[in-house]
Design a protein around this motif. Structure first.
Motif, PDB file in Angstrom:
ATOM      1  N   ALA A  95       0.833  -1.207   0.000  1.00 17.22           N
ATOM      2  CA  ALA A  95       0.000   0.000   0.000  1.00 17.22           C
ATOM      3  C   ALA A  95       0.865   1.254   0.000  1.00 17.22           C
ATOM      4  O   ALA A  95       0.524   2.254  -0.646  1.00 17.22           O
ATOM      5  N   LEU A  96       1.993   1.224   0.700  1.00 18.31           N
ATOM      6  CA  LEU A  96       2.882   2.388   0.726  1.00 18.31           C
ATOM      7  C   LEU A  96       3.504   2.633  -0.648  1.00 18.31           C
ATOM      8  O   LEU A  96       3.633   3.786  -1.085  1.00 18.31           O
ATOM      9  N   ARG A  97       3.906   1.570  -1.323  1.00 18.89           N
ATOM     10  CA  ARG A  97       4.478   1.735  -2.670  1.00 18.89           C
ATOM     11  C   ARG A  97       3.452   2.359  -3.616  1.00 18.89           C
ATOM     12  O   ARG A  97       3.763   3.266  -4.397  1.00 18.89           O
ATOM     13  N   ARG A  98       2.231   1.854  -3.549  1.00 16.38           N
ATOM     14  CA  ARG A  98       1.171   2.379  -4.410  1.00 16.38           C
ATOM     15  C   ARG A  98       0.903   3.851  -4.094  1.00 16.38           C
ATOM     16  O   ARG A  98       0.759   4.680  -5.008  1.00 16.38           O
ATOM     17  N   LEU A  99       0.874   4.190  -2.819  1.00 18.36           N
ATOM     18  CA  LEU A  99       0.616   5.569  -2.410  1.00 18.36           C
ATOM     19  C   LEU A  99       1.735   6.499  -2.865  1.00 18.36           C
ATOM     20  O   LEU A  99       1.475   7.603  -3.371  1.00 18.36           O
ATOM     21  N   GLY A 104       3.280  10.869  -5.799  1.00 18.96           N
ATOM     22  CA  GLY A 104       4.563  11.465  -6.153  1.00 18.96           C
ATOM     23  C   GLY A 104       5.247  12.063  -4.943  1.00 18.96           C
ATOM     24  O   GLY A 104       5.910  13.102  -5.019  1.00 18.96           O
ATOM     25  N   ALA A 105       5.087  11.402  -3.809  1.00 22.74           N
ATOM     26  CA  ALA A 105       5.636  11.903  -2.550  1.00 22.74           C
ATOM     27  C   ALA A 105       6.075  10.722  -1.694  1.00 22.74           C
ATOM     28  O   ALA A 105       5.643   9.586  -1.913  1.00 22.74           O
ATOM     29  N   THR A 106       6.931  10.993  -0.734  1.00 24.15           N
ATOM     30  CA  THR A 106       7.424   9.945   0.155  1.00 24.15           C
ATOM     31  C   THR A 106       6.302   9.471   1.073  1.00 24.15           C
ATOM     32  O   THR A 106       5.691  10.272   1.786  1.00 24.15           O
ATOM     33  N   ALA A 209      -5.045   4.087   1.249  1.00 22.08           N
ATOM     34  CA  ALA A 209      -3.885   3.349   1.753  1.00 22.08           C
ATOM     35  C   ALA A 209      -4.100   2.916   3.200  1.00 22.08           C
ATOM     36  O   ALA A 209      -3.735   1.802   3.589  1.00 22.08           O
ATOM     37  N   ALA A 210      -4.701   3.790   4.009  1.00 21.53           N
ATOM     38  CA  ALA A 210      -4.968   3.448   5.409  1.00 21.53           C
ATOM     39  C   ALA A 210      -5.908   2.251   5.501  1.00 21.53           C
ATOM     40  O   ALA A 210      -5.706   1.343   6.325  1.00 21.53           O
TER      41      ALA A 210
END
Length: 218
Positions: A95-99, A104-106, A209-210
């Motif tokens: 989910a973090l990779r997709r987000l 376009g942000a960390t 993502a959450a």
């Protein structure tokens, strides 16, 4: 040869386990520790019953008593936490990779540890020329920054998202939302960027993502 010990009824075993876990949570939420009397009052049981809980928990390193006799968490809890954290990070990474790619942000997963927010997992976007370098393990007060404020909002039942600007680092912008519905976990997921973020669009991505992380970790 001693006769075998009688079987303990399942209901009593479950109740003892429940009380032991509740005691650990109570001590974890008490920065100054708890006396046996305070623990008994909050659990609604007698002091003798608390002492029976303390014995095995202390034996496994989960509880200890300080010089004043107050109950505090033992080093065994830290051992379990260190073993669990990589599993939490692994479950959150998709989910973090997709987000990170969408926004376009960390992207980061932040958890509560010792009353502070700690970055447990961080993913940087692959296609941007510049992005925030956010270090795994970075700590900050819950009152500062979108990640910590989202966790505090989650305690009240608010879903988020929360937006902040320049609270942890000048020129950095953050959007975060609490990760809800995972027993025993206080966390948030969010993004941080070097330019203002579209609160509506990025907020929706963070909320998605959450939800995905909560599902993966439940």
């Amino acid at each position: 040869m001693d006769p075998p010990s009688p079987a303990v009824p399942g209901g009593e075993t479950s109740q003892t386990l429940d009380r032991g876990l509740r005691l650990l949570h109570l001590v974890a939420d008490a920065p100054g520790g708890l006396t046996v009397t305070e623990a008994a009052t909050r659990l609604g049981i007698g002091r003798a019953a608390v002492y029976r809980l303390i014995g095995p928990l202390a034996g496994h390193g989960m509880l200890r008593r300080d010089a004043a006799g107050r109950l505090r968490l033992g080093a065994g809890v830290l051992h379990l936490a260190r073993r669990a954290q990589p599993l939490l990070a692994e479950g959150a990474l998709p989910a973090l990779r997709r987000l990170a790619e969408q926004a376009g942000a960390t992207a980061h997963l932040t958890v509560v540890e010792g009353g502070e927010g700690v970055a447990l997992a961080v993913v940087e976007p692959s296609w941007t020329s510049f992005h925030v370098a956010y270090r795994t393990g970075a700590r900050h007060p819950l009152e500062r920054g979108a990640a910590g404020q989202a966790i505090l909002a989650g305690r009240t039942g608010a879903v988020g998202p929360v937006s902040t600007a320049g609270e942890l680092q000048p020129g950095a912008y953050g959007v975060a939302a609490p990760v809800l519905g995972v027993p025993g976990l206080e966390a948030s997921v969010g993004v941080v960027a070097l330019a203002p973020l579209d609160a509506e669009a990025v907020g929706a991505q963070v909320l998605a993502a959450a939800t995905a992380i909560a599902t993966a970790l439940s």
